[in-house]
Motif scaffolding. Structure first.
Motif, PDB file in Angstrom:
ATOM      1  N   PHE A 275       0.829  -1.197   0.000  1.00 36.39           N
ATOM      2  CA  PHE A 275       0.000   0.000   0.000  1.00 36.39           C
ATOM      3  C   PHE A 275       0.870   1.256   0.000  1.00 36.39           C
ATOM      4  O   PHE A 275       0.611   2.213  -0.742  1.00 36.39           O
ATOM      5  CB  PHE A 275      -0.912  -0.005   1.228  1.00 36.39           C
ATOM      6  N   ASN A 276       1.930   1.257   0.805  1.00 43.76           N
ATOM      7  CA  ASN A 276       2.773   2.443   0.902  1.00 43.76           C
ATOM      8  C   ASN A 276       3.803   2.525  -0.211  1.00 43.76           C
ATOM      9  O   ASN A 276       4.302   3.622  -0.518  1.00 43.76           O
ATOM     10  CB  ASN A 276       3.444   2.499   2.275  1.00 43.76           C
ATOM     11  N   LEU A 277       4.106   1.403  -0.839  1.00 36.56           N
ATOM     12  CA  LEU A 277       4.936   1.453  -2.040  1.00 36.56           C
ATOM     13  C   LEU A 277       4.193   2.210  -3.140  1.00 36.56           C
ATOM     14  O   LEU A 277       4.774   3.050  -3.838  1.00 36.56           O
ATOM     15  CB  LEU A 277       5.286   0.045  -2.512  1.00 36.56           C
ATOM     16  N   TRP A 278       2.900   1.924  -3.273  1.00 33.53           N
ATOM     17  CA  TRP A 278       2.091   2.644  -4.255  1.00 33.53           C
ATOM     18  C   TRP A 278       1.963   4.122  -3.858  1.00 33.53           C
ATOM     19  O   TRP A 278       2.020   5.008  -4.720  1.00 33.53           O
ATOM     20  CB  TRP A 278       0.716   2.001  -4.387  1.00 33.53           C
ATOM     21  N   ASN A 279       1.820   4.388  -2.573  1.00 25.56           N
ATOM     22  CA  ASN A 279       1.784   5.776  -2.105  1.00 25.56           C
ATOM     23  C   ASN A 279       3.074   6.504  -2.469  1.00 25.56           C
ATOM     24  O   ASN A 279       3.056   7.668  -2.892  1.00 25.56           O
ATOM     25  CB  ASN A 279       1.596   5.835  -0.589  1.00 25.56           C
ATOM     26  N   PHE A 280       4.196   5.822  -2.315  1.00 24.47           N
ATOM     27  CA  PHE A 280       5.498   6.415  -2.636  1.00 24.47           C
ATOM     28  C   PHE A 280       5.582   6.771  -4.117  1.00 24.47           C
ATOM     29  O   PHE A 280       6.053   7.856  -4.484  1.00 24.47           O
ATOM     30  CB  PHE A 280       6.629   5.450  -2.260  1.00 24.47           C
ATOM     31  N   ILE A 281       5.113   5.856  -4.962  1.00 20.34           N
ATOM     32  CA  ILE A 281       5.109   6.114  -6.407  1.00 20.34           C
ATOM     33  C   ILE A 281       4.233   7.317  -6.728  1.00 20.34           C
ATOM     34  O   ILE A 281       4.606   8.185  -7.528  1.00 20.34           O
ATOM     35  CB  ILE A 281       4.614   4.868  -7.174  1.00 20.34           C
ATOM     36  N   GLU A 282       3.074   7.385  -6.079  1.00 18.94           N
ATOM     37  CA  GLU A 282       2.179   8.523  -6.303  1.00 18.94           C
ATOM     38  C   GLU A 282       2.809   9.835  -5.844  1.00 18.94           C
ATOM     39  O   GLU A 282       2.676  10.868  -6.523  1.00 18.94           O
ATOM     40  CB  GLU A 282       0.852   8.308  -5.576  1.00 18.94           C
ATOM     41  N   VAL A 283       3.489   9.824  -4.709  1.00 19.58           N
ATOM     42  CA  VAL A 283       4.135  11.032  -4.202  1.00 19.58           C
ATOM     43  C   VAL A 283       5.216  11.501  -5.174  1.00 19.58           C
ATOM     44  O   VAL A 283       5.350  12.710  -5.437  1.00 19.58           O
ATOM     45  CB  VAL A 283       4.737  10.791  -2.803  1.00 19.58           C
ATOM     46  N   GLN A 284       5.977  10.552  -5.738  1.00 23.36           N
ATOM     47  CA  GLN A 284       7.008  10.928  -6.706  1.00 23.36           C
ATOM     48  C   GLN A 284       6.393  11.556  -7.953  1.00 23.36           C
ATOM     49  O   GLN A 284       6.934  12.534  -8.505  1.00 23.36           O
ATOM     50  CB  GLN A 284       7.840   9.697  -7.093  1.00 23.36           C
ATOM     51  N   GLN A 285       5.268  11.009  -8.387  1.00 20.08           N
ATOM     52  CA  GLN A 285       4.583  11.570  -9.554  1.00 20.08           C
ATOM     53  C   GLN A 285       4.040  12.960  -9.252  1.00 20.08           C
ATOM     54  O   GLN A 285       4.122  13.865 -10.090  1.00 20.08           O
ATOM     55  CB  GLN A 285       3.452  10.635  -9.988  1.00 20.08           C
ATOM     56  N   ILE A 286       3.492  13.146  -8.060  1.00 20.76           N
ATOM     57  CA  ILE A 286       2.973  14.457  -7.652  1.00 20.76           C
ATOM     58  C   ILE A 286       4.108  15.476  -7.595  1.00 20.76           C
ATOM     59  O   ILE A 286       3.977  16.611  -8.067  1.00 20.76           O
ATOM     60  CB  ILE A 286       2.265  14.358  -6.288  1.00 20.76           C
ATOM     61  N   GLN A 287       5.222  15.068  -7.009  1.00 14.59           N
ATOM     62  CA  GLN A 287       6.370  15.968  -6.920  1.00 14.59           C
ATOM     63  C   GLN A 287       6.836  16.394  -8.305  1.00 14.59           C
ATOM     64  O   GLN A 287       7.083  17.589  -8.553  1.00 14.59           O
ATOM     65  CB  GLN A 287       7.521  15.297  -6.172  1.00 14.59           C
TER      66      GLN A 287
END
Length: 243
Positions: free
Chosen positions: A101-113
């Motif tokens: 779940f948090n691996l996907w969150n990390f990917i999303e945060v990188q995309q947002i950044q």
């Protein structure tokens, strides 16, 4: 009937119910935030949350569904695997749920950044607590605000529940007893569990990746199921190690 449950399953259910009752009676959002599982790079994250979140639930129906499912599938696995392996299955599945779940969150945060910085937004300054402003046209500012709202959701909305561990139990059951038949609401005939699990997992992947989460951590379910499947597959191939 409850006393006839094997000890690990019985105690896990008792702990979950007691924790739910305590948090319900105290009704403290500050205490809730200390034990729910936040994104690891969130300022609200604490190391113990990777375990404590498994014993917390978002509502009565949430805990009832999880505990009924554990009550249905857990005893068979506990007796077949033995207490040690069953305990490993439960908690490692819960950890797998947290990780995916948090691996996907990390990917999303990188995309947002990346998206915010393409507008000239100072992402690192924002994370440091500095005052920052949006740049560009009105449409660009709206898009940046939407991206920032998504980031805030990831950082400030925690994950709770035993669902990841429960999905690990279901996946292990389906791996060890693929031809076992179970009843499903609205389906008039029993269905073999080996057909049910893939449908649930594929649906969870779609909902988790598409963003149609509805307040449910679907990818956590997938992470728990994946760990449960892999552990049970390993133990199944080494039958002499069970019990």
């Amino acid at each position: 009937m409850f006393n006839s449950l094997p000890p690990i399953t019985r105690n896990i259910i008792i702990i979950n119910v007691v924790v739910f009752g305590v948090f319900y009676l105290l009704n403290s959002s500050a205490l809730y935030m200390k034990f729910a599982a936040f994104y690891p790079f969130s300022p609200y994250f604490r190391s113990w949350q990777i375990i404590t979140h498994m014993f917390m639930h978002g509502g009565l129906m949430h805990i009832l569904f999880n505990m009924f499912t554990l009550y249905s599938f857990g005893p068979v696995l506990e007796r077949v695997l033995g207490e040690k392996k069953y305990l490993i299955l439960y908690f490692v599945s819960g950890l797998g749920a947290f990780f995916l779940f948090n691996l996907w969150n990390f990917i999303e945060v990188q995309q947002i950044q990346s998206s915010l910085e393409s507008f000239g937004f100072d992402f690192n300054a924002y994370l440091s607590g500095e005052s920052v402003s949006f740049k560009g046209t009105a449409a660009a500012i709206l898009e940046q605000q939407a991206l920032l709202d998504n980031l805030k959701n990831i950082i400030t909305i925690p994950m709770v529940g035993a669902s990841g561990a429960i999905f690990g139990v279901i996946a292990a059951f389906a791996t060890l007893f693929p031809d076992a038949e179970i009843g499903i609401m609205f389906i008039p005939i029993p269905v073999k569990v080996k057909y049910v699990l893939p449908v649930i997992v594929i649906g969870s992947i779609y909902l988790g990746v598409s963003g149609n989460v509805g307040g449910i951590a679907h990818l956590a379910h997938v992470g728990g199921a994946l760990v449960g499947f892999l552990l049970a597959l390993y133990w199944k191939k080494n039958r002499f190690r069970i019990n």
